[in-house]
Design a protein around this motif. Structure first.
Motif, PDB file in Angstrom:
ATOM      1  N   VAL A  90       1.590  -0.665  -5.502  1.00  0.00           N
ATOM      2  CA  VAL A  90       2.480  -0.357  -4.381  1.00  0.00           C
ATOM      3  C   VAL A  90       3.933  -0.355  -4.844  1.00  0.00           C
ATOM      4  N   PHE A  91       4.304  -1.314  -5.684  1.00  0.00           N
ATOM      5  CA  PHE A  91       5.675  -1.378  -6.203  1.00  0.00           C
ATOM      6  C   PHE A  91       6.018  -0.106  -6.969  1.00  0.00           C
ATOM      7  N   LYS A  92       5.132   0.321  -7.855  1.00  0.00           N
ATOM      8  CA  LYS A  92       5.377   1.537  -8.636  1.00  0.00           C
ATOM      9  C   LYS A  92       5.518   2.754  -7.727  1.00  0.00           C
ATOM     10  N   MET A  93       4.597   2.873  -6.779  1.00  0.00           N
ATOM     11  CA  MET A  93       4.602   4.054  -5.916  1.00  0.00           C
ATOM     12  C   MET A  93       5.850   4.101  -5.040  1.00  0.00           C
ATOM     13  N   LYS A  94       6.225   2.981  -4.449  1.00  0.00           N
ATOM     14  CA  LYS A  94       7.346   2.966  -3.505  1.00  0.00           C
ATOM     15  C   LYS A  94       8.693   2.881  -4.211  1.00  0.00           C
ATOM     16  N   THR A  95       8.842   1.952  -5.111  1.00  0.00           N
ATOM     17  CA  THR A  95      10.139   1.670  -5.706  1.00  0.00           C
ATOM     18  C   THR A  95      10.458   2.557  -6.901  1.00  0.00           C
ATOM     19  N   LEU A  96       9.478   2.830  -7.736  1.00  0.00           N
ATOM     20  CA  LEU A  96       9.749   3.612  -8.942  1.00  0.00           C
ATOM     21  C   LEU A  96       9.537   5.109  -8.738  1.00  0.00           C
ATOM     22  N   LEU A  97       8.486   5.471  -8.015  1.00  0.00           N
ATOM     23  CA  LEU A  97       8.165   6.887  -7.838  1.00  0.00           C
ATOM     24  C   LEU A  97       8.693   7.467  -6.532  1.00  0.00           C
ATOM     25  N   ASN A  98       9.250   6.625  -5.685  1.00  0.00           N
ATOM     26  CA  ASN A  98       9.841   7.056  -4.404  1.00  0.00           C
ATOM     27  C   ASN A  98       8.855   7.768  -3.485  1.00  0.00           C
ATOM     28  N   TYR A  99       7.596   7.355  -3.478  1.00  0.00           N
ATOM     29  CA  TYR A  99       6.631   7.919  -2.551  1.00  0.00           C
ATOM     30  C   TYR A  99       7.061   7.547  -1.132  1.00  0.00           C
ATOM     31  N   GLU A 100       6.772   8.406  -0.194  1.00  0.00           N
ATOM     32  CA  GLU A 100       7.023   8.110   1.213  1.00  0.00           C
ATOM     33  C   GLU A 100       6.015   7.070   1.683  1.00  0.00           C
ATOM     34  N   THR A 101       6.401   6.288   2.687  1.00  0.00           N
ATOM     35  CA  THR A 101       5.524   5.256   3.226  1.00  0.00           C
ATOM     36  C   THR A 101       4.186   5.845   3.658  1.00  0.00           C
ATOM     37  N   GLU A 102       4.241   6.941   4.370  1.00  0.00           N
ATOM     38  CA  GLU A 102       3.006   7.571   4.867  1.00  0.00           C
ATOM     39  C   GLU A 102       2.086   7.979   3.723  1.00  0.00           C
ATOM     40  N   ALA A 103       2.654   8.498   2.647  1.00  0.00           N
ATOM     41  CA  ALA A 103       1.853   8.930   1.500  1.00  0.00           C
ATOM     42  C   ALA A 103       1.154   7.737   0.848  1.00  0.00           C
ATOM     43  N   ILE A 104       1.876   6.625   0.699  1.00  0.00           N
ATOM     44  CA  ILE A 104       1.279   5.428   0.098  1.00  0.00           C
ATOM     45  C   ILE A 104       0.161   4.899   0.987  1.00  0.00           C
ATOM     46  N   CYS A 105       0.423   4.832   2.278  1.00  0.00           N
ATOM     47  CA  CYS A 105      -0.592   4.334   3.213  1.00  0.00           C
ATOM     48  C   CYS A 105      -1.845   5.205   3.164  1.00  0.00           C
ATOM     49  N   ASN A 106      -1.664   6.521   3.083  1.00  0.00           N
ATOM     50  CA  ASN A 106      -2.816   7.424   3.003  1.00  0.00           C
ATOM     51  C   ASN A 106      -3.560   7.255   1.687  1.00  0.00           C
ATOM     52  N   GLU A 107      -2.822   7.149   0.593  1.00  0.00           N
ATOM     53  CA  GLU A 107      -3.445   7.018  -0.726  1.00  0.00           C
ATOM     54  C   GLU A 107      -4.228   5.717  -0.860  1.00  0.00           C
ATOM     55  N   LEU A 108      -3.669   4.624  -0.354  1.00  0.00           N
ATOM     56  CA  LEU A 108      -4.277   3.302  -0.542  1.00  0.00           C
ATOM     57  C   LEU A 108      -5.060   2.815   0.671  1.00  0.00           C
ATOM     58  N   ASP A 109      -5.046   3.617   1.740  1.00  0.00           N
ATOM     59  CA  ASP A 109      -5.759   3.279   2.965  1.00  0.00           C
ATOM     60  C   ASP A 109      -5.321   1.915   3.507  1.00  0.00           C
ATOM     61  N   ILE A 110      -3.988   1.765   3.685  1.00  0.00           N
ATOM     62  CA  ILE A 110      -3.425   0.546   4.256  1.00  0.00           C
ATOM     63  C   ILE A 110      -2.486   0.930   5.396  1.00  0.00           C
ATOM     64  N   THR A 111      -2.141  -0.048   6.221  1.00  0.00           N
ATOM     65  CA  THR A 111      -1.216   0.200   7.323  1.00  0.00           C
ATOM     66  C   THR A 111       0.216   0.072   6.818  1.00  0.00           C
TER      67      THR A 111
END
Length: 184
Positions: free
Chosen positions: A139-160
């Motif tokens: 999650v840290f890599k996706m959000k902080t380093l890769l700048n993924y959008e919140t919605e994209a991370i939630c969809n990829e990892l199936d989390i709220t």
């Protein structure tokens, strides 16, 4: 070829260290980082005609590398390809998570001390990421380093979204603490 020329003969000498350090902080695996940098150079060679000179060679190669890193994460996630990933390539965007890059010296103004500092920083970041629980690290890599959008991370990892923010807060706190102990 485009009106602005580039010189791929100097890419390895001029950009390989910077691109590798950039990549290792995002994938935490030396072999994968090396492969992604090689793929970036190959893609750059294949698309040299598309280089318009609107950005520096380094910036152009980083843009290619960012796409390679995104593709890497899409491949390894079970829901690959389902989430739309948006990345900002201009510096006017929100700078959340840029604190790691801001500490890396400009590769065009290198000294022996800068090379050593960049190597040590890359190792410290890699070590600290390795100490995080795997979900926090991802999650840290996706959000902080890769700048993924919140919605994209939630969809990829199936989390709220609320779960994401708890995980990212814990990861950032742990990374800051680890970097404080091991780097500053």
């Amino acid at each position: 070829m485009a009106e602005h020329s580039i010189n791929p003969n100097n890419w390895i000498k001029d950009y390989s260290d910077y691109l590798f350090n950039y990549t290792i902080t995002r994938v935490s695996d030396r072999e994968i980082a090396q492969d992604l940098v090689q793929e970036t150079f190959l893609a750059g060679l294949k698309s040299m005609a598309n280089f318009k000179g609107e950005a520096s060679e380094r910036t152009w190669l980083i843009a290619i590398l960012k796409r390679k890193i995104i593709d890497h994460y899409r491949k390894i996630n079970s829901n690959k390809g389902k989430a739309e990933v948006r990345m900002s390539y201009n510096s006017d965007a929100e700078t959340e998570g840029d604190w790691l890059e801001e500490r890396v010296a400009d590769p065009f103004d290198k000294t022996a001390e800068d090379d050593l500092e960049n190597t040590e920083l890359g190792i410290a970041i890699h070590d600290c990421l390795g100490k995080l629980p795997s979900k926090q690290a991802e999650v840290f890599k996706m959000k902080t380093l890769l700048n993924y959008e919140t919605e994209a991370i939630c969809n990829e990892l199936d989390i709220t979204a609320s779960n994401l923010w708890v995980i990212i807060h814990r990861a950032r706190t742990a990374m800051a603490s680890c970097m404080e102990e091991n780097w500053f």
